[in-house]
Each structure stands twice: as C-alpha cells, then as structure tokens.
Design an enzyme around this catalytic site. Structure first.
Site, short mmCIF file in Angstrom:
data_model
loop_
_atom_site.label_atom_id
_atom_site.label_comp_id
_atom_site.label_asym_id
_atom_site.label_seq_id
_atom_site.Cartn_x
_atom_site.Cartn_y
_atom_site.Cartn_z
N GLY A 92 0.84 -1.19 0.00
CA GLY A 92 0.00 0.00 0.00
C GLY A 92 0.87 1.24 0.00
O GLY A 92 1.97 1.24 0.57
N GLY A 94 -0.74 4.77 -0.06
CA GLY A 94 -1.48 6.01 0.14
C GLY A 94 -0.78 6.85 1.19
O GLY A 94 0.40 6.62 1.51
N TRP A 96 -1.30 6.99 4.49
CA TRP A 96 -0.99 6.19 5.68
C TRP A 96 0.06 5.13 5.33
O TRP A 96 0.97 4.86 6.12
CB TRP A 96 -2.26 5.57 6.22
CG TRP A 96 -2.20 4.83 7.53
CD1 TRP A 96 -2.99 3.78 7.88
CD2 TRP A 96 -1.36 5.07 8.67
NE1 TRP A 96 -2.69 3.35 9.15
CE2 TRP A 96 -1.69 4.13 9.66
CE3 TRP A 96 -0.34 5.99 8.94
CZ2 TRP A 96 -1.04 4.07 10.90
CZ3 TRP A 96 0.30 5.93 10.18
CH2 TRP A 96 -0.05 4.98 11.15
N PHE A 180 -10.10 -3.14 -1.19
CA PHE A 180 -9.17 -3.76 -2.13
C PHE A 180 -8.49 -5.01 -1.57
O PHE A 180 -7.80 -5.72 -2.30
CB PHE A 180 -8.09 -2.76 -2.55
CG PHE A 180 -8.63 -1.51 -3.20
CD1 PHE A 180 -9.60 -1.61 -4.19
CD2 PHE A 180 -8.19 -0.26 -2.81
CE1 PHE A 180 -10.10 -0.46 -4.80
CE2 PHE A 180 -8.69 0.89 -3.42
CZ PHE A 180 -9.66 0.79 -4.41
N LYS A 288 -15.13 3.08 14.87
CA LYS A 288 -15.02 4.50 15.25
C LYS A 288 -15.41 5.42 14.11
O LYS A 288 -15.83 6.56 14.33
CB LYS A 288 -13.61 4.80 15.75
CG LYS A 288 -12.49 4.42 14.78
CD LYS A 288 -12.08 5.54 13.86
CE LYS A 288 -10.97 5.11 12.92
NZ LYS A 288 -10.50 6.21 12.07
#
Length: 385
Positions: A92, A94, A96, A180, A288
């Site tokens: 990943g 992105g 983050w 994904f 959350k």
C-alpha cells in the site's frame, strides 16, 4: 505504571547503554518521571515488593525479539537456507501507507536484525507530467500524490509489481483501503512462502452474508499466515511531520511477534503498545468511523459541543457492546488504549469521515453519493445494504 512518581531518576535506565537516551522525546524531556507512563510495558520489568526496576533494550542480545530474529536461519520452500535478517514489504502506498513506510524504514536502518531495504508496493499511476508514480518515488524519495514534501527514507523502494514486492519479504505490512484487500489476497494466494508474519493497518471489515469478516482474518485465511493489527489515533499527515502519536498492536498468541512489530514501528514520536486482543483492536479501528459520521452530523447541524461529547461517549459504549456481541473474547481494557477512546476522539475532531458528514448536513444531502466515494465510506454503505 503510574505509581512510580518517586523513583529516582538514576533508576530510569542504564546510562551506559547506547539506546537508553531519554531526551529524544519533547514530552518526556519536560518531565522525565513521565517515562514510565509512555514507554511500552515490554521495555521495563518492575517488582512492586522490592520497588526495583530493570531495563532491557529490545535490540539487546538477551531480548526475546533479538533471540527470535537471530536464533535460526529461515528456510524457503525448497528447504534451502535463507538470510536470517528480516525483510519488510509495505503493501500500500497512500498517505498512511507512505507514513508506515517512513516509520519502518527509519528503524530498518538502525536494527541489525532487519535488512536496510524496505519495499513498498505502489498501485501504479501516471502523474500529470507523464511520469510514473513509482519512478517519482524512487527518484525523489517522496510520494508526490499522497504525501508530498515528506522524505520516506533512502532505503524505501517503490515497486508496482505486487508479487515481486513481497517475494523476498517475511514481514508484510498491509495498509490499503479495505475494499481492495480481498483482491490483493486472492492475487497473493499461494505466492507467500516460508515463515511469514503479517500486520494489518487497514481500518475496515468485509460484511458478508455469513457475518462480518475482519481484514486480519481474511489475510490469515487466504494467505495461511498469522496476522496482527495496528490501530490508533493516527492521522497520517501529523505523524508524517513527527508530531507525537500513539498506536496499539493487537496480537493473538506470540508476544515475541508483537514485540517485533512494536520494535519495527516505534520511534520517539510514535509510541506503540501491544495488546493481546486482535478482534478488539481491529473493531475499534473499524467502528469508530461510524461514530465520527454522527459527530460530523452534529457539527453540520451546529448542535454544539455538549451534544458532540455525548455522541462520542455513547458511540464508544455502542462500539464496545457490538464488539463483544460479535467476539465475546474482546477485552474491556482495549477500549482505553489508543485504538479505542483516543481514536474515537481524534476521528470525531479531525477525521475525514467527520468532515464528509458535516458537509452532508450543511448541504441538505446534496451530492452525497459523490462525497461518499471521495471519503471512502464504502463500509457504511455495505453494512446498511
């Protein structure tokens, strides 16, 4: 840990140890006696009866993390000896994911049990200037699309080929949008060889006819590997500029594995605590967002801070009730970790789910579908369908 206010300062560590500097964190520098409140429990051992304290560095030859890393060489599928140093891949890229790469890369350079190079799988994109995103990352050491202006580390290597990115790794960090993950796991199924550990930073879950499927369970089931989780009050842009933050690692059985993940992510500005409660930690990171949507509605309707505080308190209570209904093993104490109450607070104050809900309330519901897509509320849509 909060009972040790009167421990003499000289007991706070072995000053001759090169990793025992207490001055790196601005919070701890202001009051050195707060060290016992901020350092992970795995670093210190206490004896209440004798009021003694002992220090053990995580990269000490005597530590369980070091012992696990150096005890034996790994073997590949053909039984051939492989390098005993751990290799890490971030799945990943992105905002983050890029921050996770920055954290891991900084520690990989310092820790002898890890290879310097950290691979980061990047879903290839072409930038407006015609360059490929992976080329830009490898050339400038920055993710121009998702985390501009932040250096990821010289040892971060972007790779657009998922299988190639993970083939040498024995530690996989999954940090992609949750919708994904099913496709990623299917593509990697049968491709993961040897002793491999995973950790999920993905906040979300699959909602299927047979019931909810946690992302960590999806990874374990599809890839046949153990998967821990890392959740917390973690707004990526703030951690990227090294503002102090906390996180919680949820693990199942092996505390040694948990300590390895803590070691890999911890920095003076990012404190990580292990908790033996994967489902509880992961559900906090998922549910959350629903509370944050309600908080955004409150902001958009200008209902005030008292109402917003009530929403946050009631929301946390409902998170706990639903989590224990789905998984009775979930611990009450987990909701007081960073993954619980802290994440609820920060998401309800500044998260993107709060912002989209506020915009929805202010606009009277206009163009809500576009806002949902933009802010990645896929879980909410799926759960309500």
């Amino acid at each position: 840990m909060y009972f040790f206010w009167n421990v003499p300062f000289h007991l706070l560590g072995n000053r001759s140890h090169p990793t025992c500097s207490l001055s790196q964190s601005p919070i701890l520098h202001a009051n050195p006696f707060l060290i016992l409140s901020y350092l992970p429990p795995s670093v210190f051992s206490f004896s209440f009866s004798s009021f003694s304290l002992s220090y053990l560095s995580l990269d000490s030859p005597l530590s369980p993390v070091s012992a696990m890393s150096h005890a034996k060489s790994r073997e590949d599928a053909n039984g051939e000896c492989r390098d005993s140093k751990s290799r890490v891949t971030i799945v990943g890229s992105g905002s983050w994911g890029s921050v996770a790469a920055k954290l891991v890369a900084s520690n990989a350079l310092k820790l002898p049990s890890f290879h310097d190079e950290v691979r980061m799988w990047v879903f290839e994109e072409v930038l407006p200037n015609g360059e490929k995103l992976t080329d830009v990352i490898n050339k400038t050491n920055e993710n121009a699309n998702y985390l501009p202006g932040i250096k990821l580390g010289r040892n971060v290597v972007a790779d657009p080929d998922l299988e190639n990115a993970v083939k040498e790794a024995n530690m996989l960090v999954f940090v992609t949008p949750h919708q994904f993950m099913d496709g990623i796991c299917k593509k990697l199924k049968g491709k993961i060889k040897g002793e491999v550990e995973a950790i999920s930073l993905v906040k979300g879950m699959e909602v299927k006819k047979e019931g909810p499927c946690m992302i960590s369970n999806l990874i374990s089931k599809e890839l046949g590997i153990n998967c821990s989780v890392l959740m917390g009050a973690n707004i990526a842009n703030e951690i990227a500029v090294e503002k102090f933050s906390e996180a919680t690692v949820g693990y199942r059985e092996s505390r040694e594995i948990a300590d390895t993940w803590v070691q890999l992510f911890s920095t003076p500005y990012f404190m990580v605590t292990p908790v033996r409660d994967v489902e509880g930690v992961e559900l906090c990171g998922t549910l959350k967002n629903v509370v944050a949507i309600a908080a955004g509605f409150v902001d958009g309707l200008e209902m005030g801070n008292n109402t917003k505080a009530a929403i946050m308190r009631i929301g946390l209570r409902e998170m706990k009730a639903l989590s224990k209904l789905l998984f009775p093993s979930v611990k009450d104490s987990t909701f007081f970790e960073s993954c619980g109450v802290a994440d609820v607070i920060t998401t309800c104050l500044g998260g993107r789910n709060r912002r989209v809900a506020e915009a929805f309330a202010q606009s009277g519901g206009k163009r809500f579908n576009l806002l949902l897509i933009k802010c990645d509320l896929w879980f909410t849509l799926t759960a309500s369908s």
